[in-house]
Each structure stands twice: as C-alpha cells, then as structure tokens.
Write an enzyme that holds these catalytic residues in place. Structure first.
Site, PDB file in Angstrom:
ATOM      1  N   CYS A  76      60.033  18.112  41.130  1.00 62.75           N
ATOM      2  CA  CYS A  76      60.141  16.815  40.440  1.00 62.75           C
ATOM      3  C   CYS A  76      59.062  15.842  40.922  1.00 62.75           C
ATOM      4  O   CYS A  76      58.744  15.810  42.113  1.00 62.75           O
ATOM      5  CB  CYS A  76      61.512  16.200  40.667  1.00 62.75           C
ATOM      6  SG  CYS A  76      62.854  17.201  39.997  1.00 62.75           S
ATOM      7  N   CYS A  89      60.900  17.205  35.599  1.00 64.16           N
ATOM      8  CA  CYS A  89      61.803  16.134  36.025  1.00 64.16           C
ATOM      9  C   CYS A  89      61.037  15.009  36.704  1.00 64.16           C
ATOM     10  O   CYS A  89      60.013  15.239  37.349  1.00 64.16           O
ATOM     11  CB  CYS A  89      62.863  16.704  36.961  1.00 64.16           C
ATOM     12  SG  CYS A  89      62.234  17.933  38.124  1.00 64.16           S
TER      13      CYS A  89
END
Ligand code: APR
Length: 257
Positions: A81, A162
């Site tokens: 992420c 993400c």
C-alpha cells in the site's frame, strides 16, 4: 563410456525448452524469496505446477486469462500500500528506477511478475510439452498464453492497489493514456476505490516536450474513467530527474518528484 553418455544425456535434457523454463522460473522464485524474506509461505514447486496447469495441453491461441487464476492464488504476497506503481510505455525507465529504489513497487517487482517478466511460453493441444519458441506472439491471437497471463496478473495487481497509487506515463507520445494499453483496458477498470485513496500520474517528459498535465486530452479520459471518490493528481517529471534519482540513491524518494 556410460558416464559420458549419462552426462551428455543429462546436458541434452537440461537444455530442452521446458527444462530450461522450469529452471529459470524456479531459480527466479528462490532468488526472490531469498531477497524478500517476508513471503515465505510460497512454495516454488507448487507455483511452477500451477503455472503449467494454465497452458500445458492447450493450443497456443486457446489460453484465456482465467486459466491463470489458480497460479495467481498459489502466490501469496501482501500488497505494498502507498508504494504501488503502474506504468505504460515507460517500461525501461520505470524498472531502472524500481530496481534501485524500494519506495515503489511495480507488478514486475512482485513475486508473480518477477517470475515471468520477459519470458515466452506456450503448450500444444494434446501434448504435455512446454515450448519457449514458436509460440504465438502477443498480437497473433487474443488468447495467447503470455498476453493472457499479463492481463490476469495486471487485473489482480490493480484490484489489490491500496492507498496512494502512482502511474508513470510517457509524456513524449501522443496518447500517454492509450485505451488499448493494459493500464487503460485492464488496470484502471480493476481499481477498487474502497481501498485506494488517490492516483498520481507521473508524466515523464524529455527536454523540449510541450505536453502538460492540463493540455493532454488522453489524461482527461483517464480522469473521467476514475471513480470520483479517488483523488487525482498529475505531475510532470523530467526524465533527467528520474535518471538523477536512479544514479544518486542518497536523494530521498520524496524529493524525486
Ligand atoms: N506486442 C507485444 N508486447 C506487448 C504488446 C504488443 N502489442 N502490448 C504490450 N506488450 C508488452 C510488452 O512487453 C510491453 O513492454 O507489454 C508491455 C507493456 O506494454 P505498454 O503498452 O508499454 O504498457 P501497458 O500495456 O499499459 O502495460 C503496462 O501492465 O504489466 C502491467 O502493471 C503493469 O502498469 C503496467 C501495465
């Protein structure tokens, strides 16, 4: 004489295409796991077996993207992420950058992408053989094994994207966001706005390029295709700046663009 024959046979077998493909992939897998400790649940032999199941025994134009689902599930890796980097028409510079800088991760820097980057493979109807030459190429047919793999791997990579996500696009061409690219046709469509916060376009330009984030029509299309919940940003990044960051690791990633 027996020893010489065995050695000769061994060498011959070792150089058949399937033998060397397996060796290449298993070696890459072990190297990756050694250098990136965190992914120890992965079993390289199992990954190889799932890979072969996707295309062995099938005609070289008869491997759809979902044939790779079991391979994709056999590889375990946490999404990086806030560090995920997509690209289109910038393959060389993007990988030269991520090779030196772990602040960004492309699909080809994940285990799945690393295993197959740059390779060609196919099978043959009603045969257990694996080939690495004379396979249908990318544009010969839609369901060719290599293209189908990258489509499905790219879809999975994008679906896992993400936090703050970036994409390096080529500011020296007419259509940096090209609808026929994998980035446009597969990845953008698989972004999940419930786990992703923003998309930043890094528009790589050369000296003398006149394109700007605002003037390029294809980037408007990109913006229009994104879920409005996602924040969109675009930055011009001179190619020379990236080159400097590649050669000078003491420069912080945050200062590269
Ligand atoms: N013929 C042969 N190879 C092709 C073709 C084609 N017509 N189209 C794409 N490829 C292969 C090449 O290896 C090329 O370098 O895919 C690579 C990427 O193609 P680009 O058009 O530069 O970019 P794009 O199609 O957007 O794919 C890149 O997909 O691999 C993922 O996550 C990765 O974001 C990245 C995106």
């Amino acid at each position: 004489a027996t020893v010489i024959l065995a050695v000769t046979l061994g060498l011959t077998l070792g150089t058949t295409s399937s033998g060397s493909l397996k060796e290449t992939i298993i070696n890459r897998c072990n190297t990756y796991l050694k250098d990136n400790g965190a992914t120890s649940q992965n079993d390289c032999e199992k990954i190889w077996d799932s890979f072969t199941q996707a295309f062995v025994g099938k005609d070289t134009c008869d491997v759809p993207p979902d044939a790779y689902d079991s391979l994709i599930h056999s590889v375990s890796q946490e999404p990086a992420c806030n560090r995920m980097l997509f690209w289109s028409k910038t393959k060389e510079i993007v990988h030269a950058f991520t090779e030196k800088r772990s602040c960004y991760v492309t699909l080809e820097d994940t285990l799945l992408g690393f295993l197959l980057d740059g390779l060609t493979w196919c099978g043959k109807n009603e045969s257990q053989e694996i080939f690495t030459t004379e396979c249908s190429s990318w544009s010969d047919c839609v369901n060719n094994p290599v293209r189908s793999f990258w489509i499905q791997a790219s879809a999975a990579f994008a679906a896992s994207a993400c936090g703050d996500v970036s994409v390096m696009l080529n500011g020296a061409i007419d259509m940096p966001f090209n609808p026929t690219s994998i980035f446009a046709s597969v990845e953008v469509k698989n972004f999940n706005s419930s786990i992703m916060k923003s998309l930043t376009v890094l528009l790589v330009t050369k000296e003398g390029d006149v394109k700007t984030c605002e003037s390029d029509a294809s980037l408007k299309d990109l913006q229009n295709q994104l879920d409005p919940k996602l924040k969109y940003q675009c930055k011009i990044v001179p190619q020379s700046t990236i080159q400097t960051c590649i050669s000078q690791p003491q420069i912080a990633c945050d200062d590269c663009w």
